[in-house]
Enzyme design. Sequence first.
Site, short mmCIF file in Angstrom:
data_model
loop_
_atom_site.label_atom_id
_atom_site.label_comp_id
_atom_site.label_asym_id
_atom_site.label_seq_id
_atom_site.Cartn_x
_atom_site.Cartn_y
_atom_site.Cartn_z
N LYS A 78 0.86 -1.19 0.00
CA LYS A 78 0.00 0.00 0.00
C LYS A 78 0.89 1.23 0.00
CE LYS A 78 -4.52 0.91 0.45
NZ LYS A 78 -5.65 0.02 0.16
N1 GLU Z 1 -7.38 0.08 -3.10
C1 GLU Z 1 -8.14 -1.10 -3.34
C2 GLU Z 1 -8.17 -1.96 -2.10
O1 GLU Z 1 -8.01 -1.49 -1.00
C3 GLU Z 1 -7.68 -1.84 -4.59
C4 GLU Z 1 -6.24 -2.27 -4.59
C5 GLU Z 1 -5.79 -2.84 -5.93
O2 GLU Z 1 -6.57 -2.93 -6.85
O3 GLU Z 1 -4.60 -3.18 -6.02
O4 GLU Z 1 -8.41 -3.15 -2.16
#
Ligand code: GLU
Length: 422
Positions: free
Chosen positions: A112
């Site tokens: 993240k």
């Molecule tokens: N931000 C989204 C989540 O928290 C998607 C992450 C992604 O597609 O890599 O799952």
Amino acid sequence: MSLSYVMASADSPWSTYLAQIERVLPYLGGLARWADTLRRPKRTLVVDVPIEMDDGSVRHFEGYRVQHSLTRGPGKGGVRYHPDVTLEEVMALAAWMTIKTAAVNLPFGGAKGGVRVDPVRLSIKELEKLTRRYTSEIGIIIGPHQDIPAPDVNTNAQVMAWMMDTYSMNVGATTTGVVTGKPLHLGGSLGRVKATGRGVFITGREAARRLNLDLNGATVAVQGFGNVGSAAAELFHQAGARIVAVQDQDGSIADPRGLDLAALVPHVRAHGSVAGFTHAEPIDAEAFWDVDCDILIPAALEGQLDAQRARRVKARLVLEGANGPTLPGADDILAERGVLVVPDVICNAGGVTVSYFEWVQDFSSFFWNEDEVNLRLDRIMVDALRRIWDTADRHRIALRTATFAVACERILMAREERGLYP
Ligand code: GLU
């Protein structure tokens, strides 16, 4: 400053995540000896992001990219722009991605990113500069086979296009597979924008079936009307449910007869909030948690459902569209009160699942139609949920612990099979 950055501060998302790990250990057998792998991010990068503002001044923002686990594949997870972003929060969000990708059995680890910034206060030009400089700074650890960012809170397809372009310019080759959630004509996938909301709906539909709750006529309250909350609300509405309350950062509205989404969606697009929507009653922010409804969808930020609010929730079913919306104490209260919680790590996994489809399509340069995307998403989510529910029934545990059990077994099995290097 604590002795080690992996130590959690009270009530932080990271402390919530660590508490969730403690709960799953009894169900992991011998694999539990690898549990420290889950308690420590593999790699953490903190970067300075200086940009020249439109008025000629230079401002510095703090940015992060955390790769919690790369055991099962490249890192995967969104990038968030928010004034409250901290390293500890990004660590938790990265860890939840590790659990999430394993829960749906995608060949990814978890990562993240985030920048502590209020994007509403930036011009488009400043936002682009911030994105490009942040991408360059984390460029040393991202890549289509290393770690693949995606949209999250306050980032979107345009931000992903800038990230893809910046990375591509730096390596000298157009590399669409370095991020997902891109615009359609730049290697994006049909169905990606609504995928997280669709996944919330799919898991909600399956859970409602178990509860003998008919979606036709069911009442739904949604916290957060961004990408996730609005898409989920529309799908529940299409299934015959009434959206009786919506809350976002600036306002809360309710109508027991059901809100008119066809009018609400353009209002939010024009004003950035549900506040000021005249076809509904404005309610007090705290009263949102007392609203009479069958289904509650927290689809905003972490830590929203605390013990005090959990005692007041009227819903029979909570669908976690957000990451980490429920504190561990609230989880216990909801369980005691017989409220079924479909946890974030499976409930909102639709987004990363279609991100996986996008990444695969970019590599094969062969693009699927929307029906195919939605059909495959449905199948993957239903299969994953079935496996999780079997585990929950077998051990008589909550769905959250069952999801962690399925996911952690996959992660730690891979850990053991790979072995320690050197
Ligand atoms: N931000 C989204 C989540 O928290 C998607 C992450 C992604 O597609 O890599 O799952």
